[in-house]
Design a protein around this motif. Structure first.
Motif, PDB file in Angstrom:
ATOM      1  N   PHE A 103       0.842  -1.198   0.000  1.00  0.00           N
ATOM      2  CA  PHE A 103       0.000   0.000   0.000  1.00  0.00           C
ATOM      3  C   PHE A 103       0.873   1.243   0.000  1.00  0.00           C
ATOM      4  O   PHE A 103       2.065   1.181   0.272  1.00  0.00           O
ATOM      5  CB  PHE A 103      -0.968   0.007   1.198  1.00  0.00           C
ATOM      6  CG  PHE A 103      -0.322  -0.051   2.552  1.00  0.00           C
ATOM      7  CD1 PHE A 103      -0.006   1.108   3.251  1.00  0.00           C
ATOM      8  CD2 PHE A 103      -0.042  -1.268   3.145  1.00  0.00           C
ATOM      9  CE1 PHE A 103       0.581   1.054   4.506  1.00  0.00           C
ATOM     10  CE2 PHE A 103       0.543  -1.337   4.397  1.00  0.00           C
ATOM     11  CZ  PHE A 103       0.861  -0.176   5.081  1.00  0.00           C
ATOM     12  N   ARG A 104       0.223   2.377  -0.344  1.00  0.00           N
ATOM     13  CA  ARG A 104       0.917   3.667  -0.350  1.00  0.00           C
ATOM     14  C   ARG A 104       0.189   4.619   0.587  1.00  0.00           C
ATOM     15  O   ARG A 104      -1.042   4.617   0.659  1.00  0.00           O
ATOM     16  CB  ARG A 104       0.948   4.263  -1.761  1.00  0.00           C
ATOM     17  CG  ARG A 104       1.852   3.505  -2.697  1.00  0.00           C
ATOM     18  CD  ARG A 104       2.124   4.277  -3.994  1.00  0.00           C
ATOM     19  NE  ARG A 104       3.152   3.571  -4.735  1.00  0.00           N
ATOM     20  CZ  ARG A 104       2.915   2.852  -5.838  1.00  0.00           C
ATOM     21  NH1 ARG A 104       1.701   2.770  -6.330  1.00  0.00           N
ATOM     22  NH2 ARG A 104       3.912   2.243  -6.441  1.00  0.00           N
ATOM     23  N   VAL A 105       0.972   5.429   1.272  1.00  0.00           N
ATOM     24  CA  VAL A 105       0.405   6.435   2.166  1.00  0.00           C
ATOM     25  C   VAL A 105       0.969   7.808   1.831  1.00  0.00           C
ATOM     26  O   VAL A 105       2.050   7.931   1.255  1.00  0.00           O
ATOM     27  CB  VAL A 105       0.692   6.122   3.661  1.00  0.00           C
ATOM     28  CG1 VAL A 105       0.138   4.766   4.060  1.00  0.00           C
ATOM     29  CG2 VAL A 105       2.160   6.221   3.996  1.00  0.00           C
ATOM     30  N   GLN A 106       0.203   8.838   2.199  1.00  0.00           N
ATOM     31  CA  GLN A 106       0.716  10.201   2.157  1.00  0.00           C
ATOM     32  C   GLN A 106       1.414  10.399   3.488  1.00  0.00           C
ATOM     33  O   GLN A 106       0.775  10.402   4.543  1.00  0.00           O
ATOM     34  CB  GLN A 106      -0.418  11.220   1.979  1.00  0.00           C
ATOM     35  CG  GLN A 106       0.074  12.646   1.869  1.00  0.00           C
ATOM     36  CD  GLN A 106       0.958  12.874   0.647  1.00  0.00           C
ATOM     37  OE1 GLN A 106       0.606  12.504  -0.470  1.00  0.00           O
ATOM     38  NE2 GLN A 106       2.115  13.462   0.861  1.00  0.00           N
ATOM     39  N   LEU A 107       2.726  10.482   3.445  1.00  0.00           N
ATOM     40  CA  LEU A 107       3.549  10.546   4.649  1.00  0.00           C
ATOM     41  C   LEU A 107       3.173  11.758   5.494  1.00  0.00           C
ATOM     42  O   LEU A 107       3.105  12.877   5.000  1.00  0.00           O
ATOM     43  CB  LEU A 107       5.029  10.611   4.243  1.00  0.00           C
ATOM     44  CG  LEU A 107       6.074  10.467   5.313  1.00  0.00           C
ATOM     45  CD1 LEU A 107       5.968   9.110   5.994  1.00  0.00           C
ATOM     46  CD2 LEU A 107       7.460  10.632   4.706  1.00  0.00           C
ATOM     47  N   GLU A 108       2.931  11.515   6.778  1.00  0.00           N
ATOM     48  CA  GLU A 108       2.516  12.580   7.685  1.00  0.00           C
ATOM     49  C   GLU A 108       3.716  13.369   8.218  1.00  0.00           C
ATOM     50  O   GLU A 108       3.659  14.574   8.369  1.00  0.00           O
ATOM     51  CB  GLU A 108       1.736  11.965   8.851  1.00  0.00           C
ATOM     52  CG  GLU A 108       0.900  12.943   9.612  1.00  0.00           C
ATOM     53  CD  GLU A 108      -0.028  12.234  10.569  1.00  0.00           C
ATOM     54  OE1 GLU A 108       0.311  12.184  11.775  1.00  0.00           O
ATOM     55  OE2 GLU A 108      -1.080  11.737  10.128  1.00  0.00           O
ATOM     56  N   ASP A 109       4.819  12.663   8.516  1.00  0.00           N
ATOM     57  CA  ASP A 109       5.983  13.309   9.119  1.00  0.00           C
ATOM     58  C   ASP A 109       7.258  12.654   8.587  1.00  0.00           C
ATOM     59  O   ASP A 109       7.608  11.551   8.987  1.00  0.00           O
ATOM     60  CB  ASP A 109       5.914  13.172  10.643  1.00  0.00           C
ATOM     61  CG  ASP A 109       7.123  13.750  11.348  1.00  0.00           C
ATOM     62  OD1 ASP A 109       7.934  14.455  10.713  1.00  0.00           O
ATOM     63  OD2 ASP A 109       7.272  13.499  12.558  1.00  0.00           O
ATOM     64  N   ALA A 110       7.947  13.350   7.694  1.00  0.00           N
ATOM     65  CA  ALA A 110       9.167  12.797   7.099  1.00  0.00           C
ATOM     66  C   ALA A 110      10.231  12.518   8.155  1.00  0.00           C
ATOM     67  O   ALA A 110      11.097  11.658   7.958  1.00  0.00           O
ATOM     68  CB  ALA A 110       9.714  13.748   6.032  1.00  0.00           C
ATOM     69  N   GLY A 111      10.178  13.196   9.286  1.00  0.00           N
ATOM     70  CA  GLY A 111      11.131  12.971  10.363  1.00  0.00           C
ATOM     71  C   GLY A 111      11.048  11.567  10.934  1.00  0.00           C
ATOM     72  O   GLY A 111      12.006  11.064  11.534  1.00  0.00           O
ATOM     73  N   GLU A 112       9.905  10.926  10.740  1.00  0.00           N
ATOM     74  CA  GLU A 112       9.696   9.564  11.210  1.00  0.00           C
ATOM     75  C   GLU A 112      10.706   8.598  10.561  1.00  0.00           C
ATOM     76  O   GLU A 112      11.087   7.591  11.145  1.00  0.00           O
ATOM     77  CB  GLU A 112       8.272   9.153  10.857  1.00  0.00           C
ATOM     78  CG  GLU A 112       7.698   8.040  11.644  1.00  0.00           C
ATOM     79  CD  GLU A 112       6.211   7.825  11.336  1.00  0.00           C
ATOM     80  OE1 GLU A 112       5.567   7.150  12.162  1.00  0.00           O
ATOM     81  OE2 GLU A 112       5.681   8.299  10.316  1.00  0.00           O
ATOM     82  N   LEU A 113      11.146   8.930   9.365  1.00  0.00           N
ATOM     83  CA  LEU A 113      12.092   8.074   8.639  1.00  0.00           C
ATOM     84  C   LEU A 113      13.437   7.966   9.354  1.00  0.00           C
ATOM     85  O   LEU A 113      14.135   6.962   9.211  1.00  0.00           O
ATOM     86  CB  LEU A 113      12.307   8.602   7.219  1.00  0.00           C
ATOM     87  CG  LEU A 113      11.062   8.624   6.341  1.00  0.00           C
ATOM     88  CD1 LEU A 113      11.322   9.419   5.072  1.00  0.00           C
ATOM     89  CD2 LEU A 113      10.623   7.211   6.023  1.00  0.00           C
TER      90      LEU A 113
END
Length: 130
Positions: A103-113
């Protein structure tokens, strides 16, 4: 030896994430995970529009051997699911980093990476379990 692409980020439960320039994130299970599962016969993915949370259950993969929860590496709204898996769940085995995406999501917080494992750390983690 399992394949571990360097361009992806990973979590301990054997899911990967690839983030595009537009902030969308594609999620799948790793080569190691599909090897451990065996022949996948069903994949349950989250519904469109729901919000998945990083580190929490987002679906299930069932094989002839067992069932395994699928966890989302990142938080975001589900914007697409791999509909091919409904009729061809074996794509997860055949091409876990390509056509077997989940699945694909619209990332909420790139810092999570930043909290996810790179390929080297994940390969060491998988080797410790294998």
């Amino acid at each position: 030896m399992s394949e571990t692409p360097a361009t992806l980020k990973y979590i301990e439960t054997h899911q990967w994430v690839r983030v595009a320039d537009d902030g969308t994130a594609t999620v799948g299970i790793t080569d190691f995970a599909q090897e451990q599962l065996g022949d996948v016969i069903f994949v349950g993915v989250p519904e469109l529009g729901v919000t998945v949370t990083g580190g929490e259950e987002a679906g299930v993969a069932e094989s002839v051997k067992s069932a395994s929860d699928i966890f989302s590496p990142v938080t975001g709204e589900v914007i697409e699911v791999n509909e091919k898996l409904e009729d061809e769940p074996e794509l997860v085995n055949e091409d876990p980093y390509g056509d077997g995406w989940l699945f694909r999501v619209q990332l909420e917080d790139a810092g999570e990476l930043d909290g996810l494992m790179d390929a080297t750390a994940y390969a060491a983690h998988a080797a410790s379990e294998g």
